[in-house]
Design a protein around this motif. Structure first.
Motif, PDB file in Angstrom:
ATOM      1  N   VAL A  96      -7.460   0.162  -2.336  1.00 58.79           N
ATOM      2  CA  VAL A  96      -6.431  -0.683  -1.729  1.00 58.79           C
ATOM      3  C   VAL A  96      -6.373  -2.039  -2.418  1.00 58.79           C
ATOM      4  CG1 VAL A  96      -5.778  -1.937   0.375  1.00 58.79           C
ATOM      5  CG2 VAL A  96      -6.482   0.465   0.512  1.00 58.79           C
ATOM      6  N   GLN A  97      -7.526  -2.636  -2.645  1.00 52.94           N
ATOM      7  CA  GLN A  97      -7.574  -3.965  -3.267  1.00 52.94           C
ATOM      8  C   GLN A  97      -7.006  -3.950  -4.682  1.00 52.94           C
ATOM      9  OE1 GLN A  97      -8.472  -6.950  -2.011  1.00 52.94           O
ATOM     10  NE2 GLN A  97      -8.195  -8.011  -3.964  1.00 52.94           N
ATOM     11  N   LEU A  98      -7.480  -3.036  -5.507  1.00 46.84           N
ATOM     12  CA  LEU A  98      -7.072  -3.015  -6.915  1.00 46.84           C
ATOM     13  C   LEU A  98      -5.597  -2.659  -7.072  1.00 46.84           C
ATOM     14  CD1 LEU A  98     -10.214  -1.272  -8.442  1.00 46.84           C
ATOM     15  CD2 LEU A  98      -9.559  -3.669  -8.716  1.00 46.84           C
ATOM     16  N   SER A  99      -5.125  -1.676  -6.323  1.00 50.68           N
ATOM     17  CA  SER A  99      -3.708  -1.306  -6.445  1.00 50.68           C
ATOM     18  C   SER A  99      -2.811  -2.424  -5.927  1.00 50.68           C
ATOM     19  CB  SER A  99      -3.429  -0.001  -5.697  1.00 50.68           C
ATOM     20  OG  SER A  99      -3.770  -0.087  -4.335  1.00 50.68           O
ATOM     21  N   SER A 100      -3.235  -3.116  -4.878  1.00 55.03           N
ATOM     22  CA  SER A 100      -2.444  -4.229  -4.346  1.00 55.03           C
ATOM     23  C   SER A 100      -2.423  -5.405  -5.313  1.00 55.03           C
ATOM     24  CB  SER A 100      -3.003  -4.672  -2.993  1.00 55.03           C
ATOM     25  OG  SER A 100      -2.949  -3.623  -2.049  1.00 55.03           O
ATOM     26  N   GLU A 101      -3.488  -5.584  -6.065  1.00 58.83           N
ATOM     27  CA  GLU A 101      -3.502  -6.649  -7.073  1.00 58.83           C
ATOM     28  C   GLU A 101      -2.432  -6.405  -8.126  1.00 58.83           C
ATOM     29  OE1 GLU A 101      -7.466  -6.851  -8.611  1.00 58.83           O
ATOM     30  OE2 GLU A 101      -8.293  -7.737  -6.776  1.00 58.83           O
ATOM     31  N   PHE A 102      -2.244  -5.151  -8.513  1.00 57.40           N
ATOM     32  CA  PHE A 102      -1.195  -4.839  -9.478  1.00 57.40           C
ATOM     33  C   PHE A 102       0.191  -5.075  -8.876  1.00 57.40           C
ATOM     34  CE2 PHE A 102      -4.513  -2.685 -11.853  1.00 57.40           C
ATOM     35  CZ  PHE A 102      -4.113  -2.873 -13.172  1.00 57.40           C
ATOM     36  N   GLU A 103       0.331  -4.821  -7.567  1.00 63.60           N
ATOM     37  CA  GLU A 103       1.617  -4.956  -6.897  1.00 63.60           C
ATOM     38  C   GLU A 103       1.920  -6.380  -6.457  1.00 63.60           C
ATOM     39  OE1 GLU A 103       4.230  -2.311  -5.508  1.00 63.60           O
ATOM     40  OE2 GLU A 103       3.569  -2.229  -7.585  1.00 63.60           O
TER      41      GLU A 103
END
Length: 317
Positions: free
Chosen positions: A140-147
């Motif tokens: 969740v954290q890493l994918s949200s950082e990209f978004e």
């Protein structure tokens, strides 16, 4: 397309994955906001991109078929390639080279979370290669950082309907989300137009401040949404009302706004899907035939979708 890659993709200081290791991942589309839950509510939808990542001897090979083919780069600048490398680095592992094959069914730039799905798919694939080195919270954290925000990404990771939130400090941004239980009678229908929309453009139409009355209105509707989705779908019409973003974006989404108004006039809980231009309908029944035929005659794709589970590894070797 073959592109020269770095000597090691990911972390050069950790374990190097063996040549031939491969995983295939399915990742769902998503819709954000659901009316009142701006940047907070999201739902995973049963429309999937499939991603296969294989460790090869060297370099990067990337192929895209389906949605976006011929339009997106097929080299190291592709979002999935960036995300797979970031996932390996986060897990402390590397690969001598990668072959990435993307088979896309999620329309691009339509408000169905295609970029979030790419980010989540790349991370889940990297995690599969590493036998689960990353936790769900990491994903969740890493994918949200990209978004840049967690609503779509968290929905594609966790599945179902999610409530997400962001905590900012002087040194870090933390993204979190939790999955809600959803009444099994609720289904989703999306109306997808041929034209695209830019999230950056439509977000730029939003005001810097909103009236306190409108903020209170949306807070009440977002709270009601948890009741409507969980066990009282008869409240979906009221729960999907919004005063924070849809009206401000309407000038850039004329046809979308017309369809949302038309559907709601028929008693259907319709909203703009994310930044648009897709329309999302949450209901306990199928879209009436006359509305479906009218939309299709105007060039809209009408898709009946389940509320989906999150991204998963479907095969590995």
């Amino acid at each position: 397309m073959d592109v020269a890659g770095p000597e090691v993709i990911g972390s050069s200081g950790g374990r190097i994955l063996p040549v031939g290791r491969t995983v295939t991942v399915e990742v769902p589309a998503s819709s954000a906001n659901l009316g009142p839950g701006f940047d907070a509510l999201g739902v995973a939808l049963g429309l999937y991109d499939t991603l296969t990542v294989t460790v090869i001897e060297s370099g990067l090979e990337l192929e895209v078929t389906g949605e976006g083919a011929g339009e997106v780069p097929e080299d190291a600048s592709h979002l999935v390639a960036k995300v797979v490398e970031a996932g390996l680095r986060a897990g402390g592992m590397g690969a001598p080279g990668l072959r990435i094959a993307c088979v896309n069914a999620i329309p691009h730039s339509r408000g169905l979370g295609s970029s979030a799905s790419a980010a989540v798919g790349g991370l889940v694939a990297a995690n599969g290669l590493m036998n689960g080195a990353l936790t769900t919270e990491h994903l969740v954290q890493l994918s949200s950082e990209f978004e840049g925000h967690p609503d779509n990404a968290a929905a594609s990771v966790l599945g179902g309907v999610v409530v997400s939130w962001t905590e900012r400090s002087e040194t870090a941004v933390k993204y979190s989300a939790v999955r809600m239980d959803v009444d099994p009678s609720i289904v989703a229908t999306v109306l997808v137009p041929s034209e695209t929309s830019s999230t950056a453009q439509t977000r730029g139409l939003l005001p810097a401040t909103v009236p306190h009355e409108d903020a209170a209105f949306n807070a009440s509707r977002a709270a009601l949404m948890s009741v409507a989705l969980g066990s009282r779908p008869e409240f979906l019409m009221a729960a999907t009302e919004d005063r924070l973003h849809q009206a401000y974006r309407a000038p850039a989404l004329v046809a979308t706004t017309e369809w949302v108004t038309r559907l709601r006039g028929r008693g259907l809980a319709a909203t703009v899907s994310g930044a648009g231009p897709t329309v999302l309908v949450l209901s306990t029944s199928a879209l009436p035939a006359d509305l479906r035929e009218s939309a299709e005659s105007q060039g809209w794709r009408v898709l009946d979708l389940t509320i989906a589970d999150g991204a998963r590894v479907v095969s590995e070797a």
